[in-house]
Design a protein around this motif. Structure first.
Motif, PDB file in Angstrom:
ATOM      1  N   GLN A 323       0.829  -1.212   0.000  1.00 19.89           N
ATOM      2  CA  GLN A 323       0.000   0.000   0.000  1.00 19.89           C
ATOM      3  C   GLN A 323       0.864   1.263   0.000  1.00 19.89           C
TER       4      GLN A 323
ATOM      5  N   GLU B 156       0.557  -7.400  -3.302  1.00 16.86           N
ATOM      6  CA  GLU B 156      -0.076  -7.800  -2.046  1.00 16.86           C
ATOM      7  C   GLU B 156      -0.090  -9.320  -2.006  1.00 16.86           C
ATOM      8  N   LYS B 159      -3.524 -11.201  -0.252  1.00 18.11           N
ATOM      9  CA  LYS B 159      -4.794 -10.594  -0.641  1.00 18.11           C
ATOM     10  C   LYS B 159      -5.571 -11.593  -1.506  1.00 18.11           C
ATOM     11  N   ARG B 165      -4.039 -16.017  -3.985  1.00 17.55           N
ATOM     12  CA  ARG B 165      -2.863 -16.016  -3.114  1.00 17.55           C
ATOM     13  C   ARG B 165      -1.755 -16.898  -3.681  1.00 17.55           C
TER      14      ARG B 165
END
Lengths: 491, 234
Positions: A323, B156, B159, B165
């Motif tokens: 992020q 990510e 996620k 994943r």
């Protein structure tokens, strides 16, 4: 006295132009010779040719002569050559086999088939003379980088070779590490070993070198240890960015009472820091002082054990590194470990695809780092300088507000350093901040506005760059590499 | 008091065997208590107890499954719940986990390799094991480096659902495999520079066993022997 004499040595990988041609030099026992050259100049190729790795393990065409005691040994097997000459590789960690320091030193001796008494004698000699006695039963993985290198040198030296080649031994060392290496080389000379050092930079080692050669495909002698020992001698100390109008609006990174520990002991202790927007800051300090640990907090790779880190006003505790990738671009040390895609274009667009950003960002980043002609090339075919530029490009493609560069100058030639410098200044022109972790005082002087000194996990100084790096006392106090040609800068 | 590596290996091997031979809850409790007390004296005790805490939900699930569901099968449905079976199986699982954590904490890679060599296991096996153990930290460092590089560029990893994943982790695992192969090539070269050949035998050194070592070794072997007899003959 034994001598190594290299005559007109050349090497060409299949279908390519010669990497090395006409390399000639000599090395006697008890001497140390430095070979200086930029990345891609043929240093590792020279070492591999001397050791017989080329052409026996890596296919290539070699020519010329390598005489050891009047016998031409070029092209002989590695196993035959290690009897009188050995190599400490650039990635010396891969040469450490033992589960303990002592076991690692024994490894080569047992392979030579020596008897137990001789092995014990040599092991004790190596532990004592290379300052490793205290670490005898340590696991090598628990040693610092400098100690691991010393172990690699010790375990190679005990095998009894007359000559040792060190491939880029200073690349990961801080100034203290370089001084220790100098002492080690002097010691090796004193016990009659001949040492060949291949490096981009010989700064700090001049005192122990008998001759210096310059390598750039071809090879020539500079002078009897009075030549330029730093490939990118800093001739002009007027910073290129002195004319840039710096507007500092608020802080890009704010750290409040940061404490951090991996296991037992705190690695960062009560760090308070505010890095202004639109600034270029160098983070310096000895190996193991906590520099990389500190900057890994900036993009959330590490979370504080105590305290808070705010990036662009966001508390990193509440965000994952993915992020925070929109805000902080991170360029890691050692590109070989971090570049993973099949082509340059795949690598540079990786962040854009993950973050849903336009691919034009990647195009612009490639152009800025002068890599647009290489977009379809597999990264493993790039030179080290190109790999570093690729890593910077792939970080810039995410258009971050802050760019963190961890040791970007390691092993780089002057052209690459110039391109990195341009990218850094461009970031600031766009109102962004750049944080550089480096041991390279000359580079820090050229590009930074201010410098943070980290020592034993604490920030001991955060001042304008000139106040620290042009102050002899502070250079000594903080164990930093002295800048080159300091007189010119002062004037 | 420092035990010989051979003593440690025999102790833990016997304890693992006993965990499967025990048929009474009290037996499991006694051995688990001994291991917990030993773990308390380990330098890594915080790590051991921390990991046990993380494992707590697994123990809970094991208890529920063995108590309520162990008597169900596709063909028969039994009545009632069996709390004692749940407690017994959960304790057994707990004991195996504690023993594993204690083993890793008390036996260093060097001790393990030296002890196995002294048991006259094949040289190639012991040498390969030692080399593999030495390189676990290298592979682990590579994994961390690749993961950090990828997540810092917006990937990510945790996620989405399972398939997503797995795809995410593919970006880390594939480069790790390639890197491991490259490292293996470097390793071969480095071994050649150290004149390695499988004919030149390495020496693995172990010290002498003291009286306490003998007490522990013979006690553990005797206990295992007794329980073997009890379970299979008596």
């Amino acid at each position: 006295m034994n001598a190594l004499k290299v005559q007109e040595l050349g090497c060409k990988y299949n279908g390519h132009k010669p990497v090395l041609s006409g390399a000639s030099f000599f090395l006697k026992e008890g001497e140390a010779v430095g070979v200086i050259g930029s990345s891609g100049s043929g240093k590792t190729t020279l070492a591999y040719c001397l050791m017989g790795i080329i052409p026996n393990r890596i296919e290539a065409e070699v020519w010329g002569k390598v005489y050891f005691n009047n016998e031409n040994v070029l092209g002989k097997n590695v196993r035959d050559i290690v009897r009188f000459m050995n190599l400490i590789m650039q990635n010396y960690e891969s040469q450490i086999f033992g589960l303990t320091v002592e076991e690692d030193i024994r490894f080569g001796l047992e392979n030579l088939g020596l008897d137990e008494n001789e092995i014990s004698l040599r092991v004790n000699w190596a532990l004592k003379n290379f300052g490793l006695e205290y670490y005898r039963n340590f696991q090598p993985s628990k040693l610092s980088g400098g100690l691991k290198q010393r172990l690699a040198i010790a375990s190679t030296t005990v095998m009894g070779s007359n000559f040792l080649i060190m491939d880029d031994p200073t690349s990961n060392l801080d100034w203290n590490g370089i001084i220790c290496l100098r002492h080690t080389i002097s010691y090796l000379k004193s016990i009659g070993k001949g040492v060949l050092i291949l490096s981009r930079k010989l700064k700090g080692l001049e005192e122990c070198l008998d001759r210096i050669y310059y390598l750039d495909g071809q090879m020539f002698q500079l002078s009897n240890n009075h030549g330029p020992t730093h490939e990118t001698c800093v001739k002009n100390f007027v910073k290129n960015n002195d004319n840039v109008n710096v507007k500092e609006n608020g802080s890009s990174i704010k750290i409040e009472d940061l404490w951090f520990k991996y296991e037992k002991n705190y690695v960062l202790k009560n760090v308070n820091l505010e890095i202004p927007c639109n600034s270029i800051v160098s983070v310096m300090g000895p190996n193991g002082s906590g520099k990389t640990t500190l900057v890994k907090h900036f993009n959330g790779l590490l979370k504080p054990s105590k305290g808070n880190v705010f990036v662009d006003g966001k508390n990193t505790r509440n965000y994952s590194p993915a992020q925070l990738a929109k805000y902080v671009g991170f360029v890691f040390q050692d590109p070989d470990r971090h570049i993973v895609s099949e082509t340059v274009w795949d690598e540079v667009t990786f962040a854009c695809k993950n973050l849903g950003l336009p691919l034009d960002n990647a195009k612009n980043a490639l152009k800025l780092l002068n890599l647009d002609d290489l977009r379809d090339r597999p990264p493993y075919l790039l030179s080290m300088g190109e790999k570093v530029r690729l890593m910077i490009a792939s970080a810039l493609a995410a258009d971050p507000k802050i760019l963190v560069l961890d040791e970007p100058t390691t092993g780089q030639d002057s052209r690459t350093l110039g391109l990195i410098k341009d990218a850094i200044f461009r970031m600031r022109c766009d109102g962004k901040s750049v944080i550089i972790v480096t041991h390279d005082t000359d580079f820090a002087l050229k590009v930074s506005d201010s410098v943070i000194i980290v020592k034993d996990g604490s920030i001991v100084e955060f001042s304008p760059v000139k106040n620290v790096l042009l102050n002899d006392k502070k250079i000594e106090l903080y164990e930093l590499e002295p800048p080159t040609l300091i007189e010119e800068r002062v004037n | 008091m420092k035990f010989d590596p051979r003593t440690k290996i025999i102790f833990f091997t016997s304890a693992f065997t006993l965990a499967f031979l025990f048929t009474e809850i009290i037996e499991l409790i006694i051995l688990a208590s001994i291991t917990l007390v030993l773990s308390f004296f380990s330098v890594e005790r915080n790590k051991i107890f921390g990991r046990l805490k993380i494992m707590a939900p697994v123990f809970l699930v094991a208890f529920v499954l063995w108590t309520f569901l162990n008597q169900y099968s596709l063909f028969h449905v039994y009545d009632g719940v069996n709390v004692m079976t749940g407690v017994f199986m959960t304790l057994r699982l707990f004991l195996i986990v504690v023993l594993s954590l204690a083993f890793v904490s008390f036996v260093t890679p060097v001790e393990l390799v030296n002890a196995l060599a002294s048991f006259r296991l094949p040289y190639k096996l012991v040498f390969t094991l030692g080399l593999s153990l030495r390189h676990i930290s290298t592979v682990s460092d590579e994994y961390i480096a690749i993961k950090e590089g990828q997540t810092s560029r917006g990937l990510e990893l945790d996620k989405g659902f399972l398939v997503r994943r797995i795809k995410n982790y593919n970006s880390v695992v594939m480069p790790l495999l390639i890197r491991s192969i490259e490292n293996a090539e470097k390793l071969v070269l480095a071994m050649e520079l150290k004149s390695f050949s499988l004919n030149g035998r390495r020496r693995y050194s172990v010290g002498k066993l003291n009286s306490l070592d003998y007490v522990v070794i013979f006690s553990m072997i005797a206990v295992v022997f007794i329980f073997l007899l009890r379970n299979f003959l008596w």
